[in-house]
Design a protein around this motif. Structure first.
Motif, PDB file in Angstrom:
ATOM      1  N   GLU A  24       0.832  -1.203   0.000  1.00 11.71           N
ATOM      2  CA  GLU A  24       0.000   0.000   0.000  1.00 11.71           C
ATOM      3  C   GLU A  24       0.870   1.257   0.000  1.00 11.71           C
ATOM      4  OE1 GLU A  24      -3.416   2.190   2.779  1.00 11.71           O
ATOM      5  OE2 GLU A  24      -2.719   0.170   3.266  1.00 11.71           O
ATOM      6  N   THR A  25       1.927   1.225   0.801  1.00  9.71           N
ATOM      7  CA  THR A  25       2.840   2.364   0.851  1.00  9.71           C
ATOM      8  C   THR A  25       3.585   2.531  -0.459  1.00  9.71           C
ATOM      9  OG1 THR A  25       3.136   2.037   3.243  1.00  9.71           O
ATOM     10  CG2 THR A  25       4.776   3.391   2.107  1.00  9.71           C
ATOM     11  N   ASP A  27       2.641   1.557  -3.435  1.00  9.73           N
ATOM     12  CA  ASP A  27       1.699   2.033  -4.442  1.00  9.73           C
ATOM     13  C   ASP A  27       1.552   3.553  -4.355  1.00  9.73           C
ATOM     14  OD1 ASP A  27      -0.918   1.141  -6.223  1.00  9.73           O
ATOM     15  OD2 ASP A  27      -1.299   2.917  -5.005  1.00  9.73           O
ATOM     16  N   ARG A  28       1.356   4.052  -3.155  1.00  8.95           N
ATOM     17  CA  ARG A  28       1.167   5.500  -2.980  1.00  8.95           C
ATOM     18  C   ARG A  28       2.406   6.276  -3.415  1.00  8.95           C
ATOM     19  NH1 ARG A  28       2.833   8.321   1.267  1.00  8.95           N
ATOM     20  NH2 ARG A  28       2.961   6.473   2.614  1.00  8.95           N
ATOM     21  N   LEU A  29       3.577   5.812  -3.000  1.00 13.31           N
ATOM     22  CA  LEU A  29       4.813   6.522  -3.322  1.00 13.31           C
ATOM     23  C   LEU A  29       5.168   6.416  -4.799  1.00 13.31           C
ATOM     24  CD1 LEU A  29       6.973   5.525  -0.221  1.00 13.31           C
ATOM     25  CD2 LEU A  29       5.908   7.745  -0.676  1.00 13.31           C
ATOM     26  N   TYR A  31       3.149   5.985  -7.270  1.00 15.54           N
ATOM     27  CA  TYR A  31       2.175   6.743  -8.058  1.00 15.54           C
ATOM     28  C   TYR A  31       2.410   8.247  -7.937  1.00 15.54           C
ATOM     29  CZ  TYR A  31      -2.347   7.962 -10.148  1.00 15.54           C
ATOM     30  OH  TYR A  31      -3.327   8.460 -10.955  1.00 15.54           O
ATOM     31  N   THR A  32       2.797   8.677  -6.740  1.00 19.10           N
ATOM     32  CA  THR A  32       2.970  10.109  -6.494  1.00 19.10           C
ATOM     33  C   THR A  32       4.318  10.622  -6.980  1.00 19.10           C
ATOM     34  OG1 THR A  32       1.570   9.948  -4.525  1.00 19.10           O
ATOM     35  CG2 THR A  32       2.943  11.902  -4.720  1.00 19.10           C
ATOM     36  N   GLU A  46       9.315   4.993   5.339  1.00 25.11           N
ATOM     37  CA  GLU A  46       7.870   5.243   5.338  1.00 25.11           C
ATOM     38  C   GLU A  46       7.082   4.178   6.087  1.00 25.11           C
ATOM     39  OE1 GLU A  46       5.837   7.668   3.972  1.00 25.11           O
ATOM     40  OE2 GLU A  46       7.591   8.915   3.578  1.00 25.11           O
ATOM     41  N   ARG A  72      -3.059  -3.042  -8.923  1.00 26.75           N
ATOM     42  CA  ARG A  72      -3.706  -1.964  -9.687  1.00 26.75           C
ATOM     43  C   ARG A  72      -4.565  -2.547 -10.817  1.00 26.75           C
ATOM     44  NH1 ARG A  72      -3.596   3.952  -9.170  1.00 26.75           N
ATOM     45  NH2 ARG A  72      -2.372   4.233  -7.251  1.00 26.75           N
ATOM     46  N   ASP A 108      -5.823  13.033  -5.974  1.00 32.28           N
ATOM     47  CA  ASP A 108      -4.528  12.352  -6.102  1.00 32.28           C
ATOM     48  C   ASP A 108      -4.307  11.767  -7.502  1.00 32.28           C
ATOM     49  OD1 ASP A 108      -6.374  10.323  -6.019  1.00 32.28           O
ATOM     50  OD2 ASP A 108      -5.282   9.094  -4.567  1.00 32.28           O
ATOM     51  N   ARG A 110      -2.815  11.102 -10.864  1.00 36.68           N
ATOM     52  CA  ARG A 110      -1.512  11.378 -11.464  1.00 36.68           C
ATOM     53  C   ARG A 110      -1.348  10.619 -12.795  1.00 36.68           C
ATOM     54  NH1 ARG A 110      -2.074  14.262  -7.823  1.00 36.68           N
ATOM     55  NH2 ARG A 110      -0.611  14.902  -6.175  1.00 36.68           N
TER      56      ARG A 110
END
Length: 205
Positions: A24-25, A27-29, A31-32, A46, A72, A108, A110
């Motif tokens: 999960e972490t 994926d967020r990083l 993607y961002t 993180e 995803r 969010d 992107r």
């Protein structure tokens, strides 16, 4: 259950929870910030998980990237199926662009994770390229099924797929969701043109 078996079951559950947190972490990083900008040290910081533990759960960063993309893919399939459920055949096809509009409006957003990943790693990481191509191919195959249900020619499916893919890239660059509306309008023209010959054939002699 013996104490040994119970301990093993607890460890498996803990590992699964920790893997889920790491993915999960990641994926967020990814993607961002982008995949190449996020190393294992960043994930360690993180998540609070030591590098030793990270590598015990995942043999490499590439394996994390692969699992993030596969997750995803499952999420995208769910969004598509939720969008097309309970609508008519023509509306099935247009519902895809309504789903895109909702996604583009999220704070969010992107762009497409698969397009982004291919741009970063497609030339150097064959497995990532394979996952991305498979994902895009399966989306087009699903569109082909919906096109067939609507009674339109098969050539419509890749045209609608290109509109959806182009909208994702355009929305990411422009920073607005307007591309979804424009793609929907173009899709309506294509769909109506594709269905017109059948409607004329079904009409009165």
């Amino acid at each position: 259950m013996s104490e040994t078996r119970q301990r093993a079951a607890t460890e498996r559950a803990d590992d699964a929870a920790l893997r889920a947190k790491i993915l999960e972490t990641a994926d967020r990083l990814y993607y961002t910030l982008g995949i190449q900008a996020v190393g294992m040290d960043t994930l360690r910081a993180e998540t609070g998980v030591s590098l030793k533990r990270l590598y015990a759960l995942f043999p490499s960063k590439e394996s994390i990237v692969e699992e993030v993309l596969l997750a995803r893919h499952r999420m995208w399939n769910t969004l598509v199926e939720d969008a097309v459920t309970g609508t008519g055949t023509r509306e099935h096809l247009l519902a895809i662009y309504d789903m895109l509009a909702r996604w583009f409006d999220q704070d969010d957003f992107r762009g497409c994770m698969f397009i982004n990943s291919f741009g970063e790693l497609g030339a150097t990481t064959p497995r990532v390229a394979e996952i991305v191509r498979s994902h895009k191919g399966q989306f087009q195959a699903r569109l082909a099924e919906l096109v067939a249900e609507a009674g339109a020619p098969a050539s419509l499916a890749p045209q609608l797929a290109i509109l959806a893919e182009g909208a994702q890239t355009t929305a990411a660059i422009a920073g607005t969701g307007e591309a979804a509306r424009q793609a929907r309008e173009a899709a309506e023209i294509l769909i109506d043109a594709a269905l017109r010959p059948r409607e004329q054939a079904d009409g009165p002699a």
